[in-house]
Design a protein around this motif. Structure first.
Motif, mmCIF file in Angstrom:
data_model
loop_
_atom_site.group_PDB
_atom_site.id
_atom_site.type_symbol
_atom_site.label_atom_id
_atom_site.label_comp_id
_atom_site.label_asym_id
_atom_site.label_seq_id
_atom_site.Cartn_x
_atom_site.Cartn_y
_atom_site.Cartn_z
ATOM 1 N N ALA A 77 0.818 -1.217 0.000
ATOM 2 C CA ALA A 77 0.000 0.000 0.000
ATOM 3 C C ALA A 77 0.852 1.267 0.000
ATOM 4 N N GLY A 78 2.159 1.114 0.173
ATOM 5 C CA GLY A 78 3.053 2.261 0.171
ATOM 6 C C GLY A 78 3.107 3.009 1.483
ATOM 7 N N THR A 79 2.619 2.411 2.557
ATOM 8 C CA THR A 79 2.612 3.075 3.864
ATOM 9 C C THR A 79 3.725 2.577 4.775
ATOM 10 N N LYS A 80 4.555 1.658 4.298
ATOM 11 C CA LYS A 80 5.615 1.079 5.114
ATOM 12 C C LYS A 80 6.833 0.797 4.249
ATOM 13 N N ILE A 81 8.022 1.100 4.792
ATOM 14 C CA ILE A 81 9.287 0.785 4.126
ATOM 15 C C ILE A 81 10.155 -0.013 5.089
ATOM 16 N N VAL A 82 10.703 -1.113 4.624
ATOM 17 C CA VAL A 82 11.679 -1.885 5.380
ATOM 18 C C VAL A 82 13.046 -1.582 4.778
ATOM 19 N N HIS A 83 13.956 -1.078 5.576
ATOM 20 C CA HIS A 83 15.244 -0.600 5.076
ATOM 21 C C HIS A 83 16.239 -1.747 4.904
ATOM 22 N N MET A 84 17.330 -1.453 4.198
ATOM 23 C CA MET A 84 18.409 -2.420 3.985
ATOM 24 C C MET A 84 19.735 -1.817 4.442
ATOM 25 N N TYR A 85 20.432 -2.544 5.310
ATOM 26 C CA TYR A 85 21.746 -2.140 5.781
ATOM 27 C C TYR A 85 22.708 -3.320 5.677
ATOM 28 N N TYR A 86 23.976 -3.034 5.939
ATOM 29 C CA TYR A 86 24.978 -4.079 6.068
ATOM 30 C C TYR A 86 25.380 -4.174 7.538
ATOM 31 N N ASN A 87 25.258 -5.365 8.126
ATOM 32 C CA ASN A 87 25.630 -5.607 9.520
ATOM 33 C C ASN A 87 24.965 -4.616 10.483
ATOM 34 N N HIS A 88 23.682 -4.336 10.270
ATOM 35 C CA HIS A 88 22.941 -3.415 11.137
ATOM 36 C C HIS A 88 23.721 -2.114 11.323
ATOM 37 N N GLY A 89 24.183 -1.563 10.198
ATOM 38 C CA GLY A 89 25.030 -0.371 10.259
ATOM 39 C C GLY A 89 24.399 0.803 10.980
ATOM 40 N N LEU A 102 25.181 3.982 6.379
ATOM 41 C CA LEU A 102 24.510 4.187 5.091
ATOM 42 C C LEU A 102 23.598 3.011 4.760
ATOM 43 N N ARG A 103 22.449 3.311 4.194
ATOM 44 C CA ARG A 103 21.610 2.247 3.628
ATOM 45 C C ARG A 103 22.233 1.823 2.307
ATOM 46 N N ILE A 104 22.357 0.526 2.112
ATOM 47 C CA ILE A 104 23.120 0.032 0.964
ATOM 48 C C ILE A 104 22.240 -0.288 -0.240
ATOM 49 N N GLY A 105 20.944 -0.260 -0.075
ATOM 50 C CA GLY A 105 20.051 -0.582 -1.184
ATOM 51 C C GLY A 105 18.610 -0.556 -0.732
ATOM 52 N N LYS A 106 17.777 -1.301 -1.431
ATOM 53 C CA LYS A 106 16.358 -1.350 -1.076
ATOM 54 C C LYS A 106 15.809 -2.740 -1.353
ATOM 55 N N TRP A 107 14.785 -3.099 -0.603
ATOM 56 C CA TRP A 107 14.085 -4.358 -0.818
ATOM 57 C C TRP A 107 12.948 -4.096 -1.794
ATOM 58 N N ILE A 108 13.023 -4.702 -2.950
ATOM 59 C CA ILE A 108 12.024 -4.427 -3.981
ATOM 60 C C ILE A 108 10.863 -5.419 -3.934
ATOM 61 N N SER A 109 11.015 -6.482 -3.137
ATOM 62 C CA SER A 109 9.925 -7.440 -2.955
ATOM 63 C C SER A 109 10.072 -8.109 -1.600
ATOM 64 N N ILE A 110 8.985 -8.117 -0.827
ATOM 65 C CA ILE A 110 8.936 -8.819 0.462
ATOM 66 C C ILE A 110 7.614 -9.564 0.502
ATOM 67 N N GLU A 111 7.671 -10.897 0.505
ATOM 68 C CA GLU A 111 6.465 -11.717 0.430
ATOM 69 C C GLU A 111 6.584 -12.926 1.352
ATOM 70 N N GLU A 112 5.470 -13.398 1.850
ATOM 71 C CA GLU A 112 5.430 -14.659 2.586
ATOM 72 C C GLU A 112 5.126 -15.802 1.630
ATOM 73 N N ASP A 113 5.788 -16.959 1.822
ATOM 74 C CA ASP A 113 5.401 -18.180 1.124
ATOM 75 C C ASP A 113 5.446 -19.325 2.129
ATOM 76 N N ASP A 114 5.409 -20.557 1.674
ATOM 77 C CA ASP A 114 5.342 -21.697 2.583
ATOM 78 C C ASP A 114 6.637 -21.908 3.367
ATOM 79 N N ILE A 115 7.734 -21.341 2.896
ATOM 80 C CA ILE A 115 9.021 -21.518 3.565
ATOM 81 C C ILE A 115 9.287 -20.413 4.582
ATOM 82 N N GLY A 116 8.974 -19.185 4.217
ATOM 83 C CA GLY A 116 9.255 -18.079 5.122
ATOM 84 C C GLY A 116 8.985 -16.740 4.476
ATOM 85 N N LEU A 117 9.696 -15.733 4.940
ATOM 86 C CA LEU A 117 9.569 -14.381 4.401
ATOM 87 C C LEU A 117 10.628 -14.216 3.315
ATOM 88 N N LYS A 118 10.193 -14.254 2.076
ATOM 89 C CA LYS A 118 11.108 -14.204 0.940
ATOM 90 C C LYS A 118 11.308 -12.755 0.509
#
Length: 245
Positions: A77-89, A102-118
């Motif tokens: 929905a665009g109301t939440k962002i999960v950030h990306m860091y290296y070693n919890h920088g 520094l944030r090193i990038g972005k997560w372009i897809s976050i989804e649940e499936d039968d294994i886990g949070l992909k």
């Protein structure tokens, strides 16, 4: 109400930092892979599982499938962002170099499936720290994921086996980090996938790296293949009789 000591911070956080818990989680070998860049793009992509439902981490926590439903919906929905860091920088920079925050990038897809949070991540092109992380990912120098999550509500926590571990039924993440050393040993990541296997020697090296006797496994596969082949037709010793009639 029973107090959950596992969810306490290991030390008092600074007031200017998010009050979240950092956890290194397990990944099975080859559950993180490098995604070839799209044509005309220099962005480096990789994917894997930031959380696995079957895993109990070293802090005695297990996430339940569906725990991140609200998070995933908020991201879409665009109301939440999960950030990306290296070693919890964002948190550990006070012990190292402030530039590590520094944030090193972005997560372009976050989804649940039968294994886990992909998750599918993309490193920021041209950012020096992202370039260092990319080099380590490609070489297999770093091989872990970790999450930073807000403390769940008590009603979303279930105590199992007399408090030996807990199940978390609903959670919210601040960031997912690429890390050096996951504490939950089931979950290792690697950039070595089948696309890199170009010869039998490559295959043997890959299998050996994951604890398999390569020659034995390959021979077993060959035997299975031979058993799957249809039996050869056996000619009757009297077939010549029918040819004369």
């Amino acid at each position: 109400m029973k107090q959950n000591n596992r969810l306490k911070m290991r030390e008092k956080p600074r007031v200017d930092l998010p009050n979240v818990k950092c956890r290194f989680l397990q990944l099975e070998p080859q559950e993180m892979r490098i995604i070839p860049a799209e044509e005309g793009s220099s962005a480096f992509r990789f994917e894997g599982y930031a959380v696995k439902w079957a895993s109990i981490n070293s802090h005695g926590e297990q996430w339940v499938k569906g725990a991140f439903t609200d998070l995933v919906n908020a991201i879409k929905a665009g109301t939440k962002i999960v950030h990306m860091y290296y070693n919890h920088g964002w948190y550990n920079y006070r012990y190292t170099n402030p530039a590590m925050a520094l944030r090193i990038g972005k997560w372009i897809s976050i989804e649940e499936d039968d294994i886990g949070l992909k998750v599918v991540g993309e490193l920021t092109p041209g950012l020096w720290l992202a370039d260092q992380v990319r080099a380590m990912l490609e070489h297999g120098t770093i091989d872990g994921f970790s999450i930073s999550f807000y403390e769940p509500n008590p009603q979303d926590v279930e105590y199992m086996e007399g408090g030996k571990y807990i199940r978390i039924h609903r959670g919210d993440l601040y960031e997912i980090t690429v890390c050096d050393e996951p504490s939950d040993r089931d979950a290792r990541t690697t950039d070595t996938d089948l696309n890199r296997v170009k010869s039998m020697d490559d295959m043997k090296a890959l299998l050996k790296g994951h604890g398999f006797d390569a020659d034995d496994l390959i021979n077993r596969i060959k035997n299975f293949t031979e058993l799957d082949e249809p039996p050869k037709k056996v000619e009757s010793p009297l077939a010549w009789v029918s040819e004369l009639t």
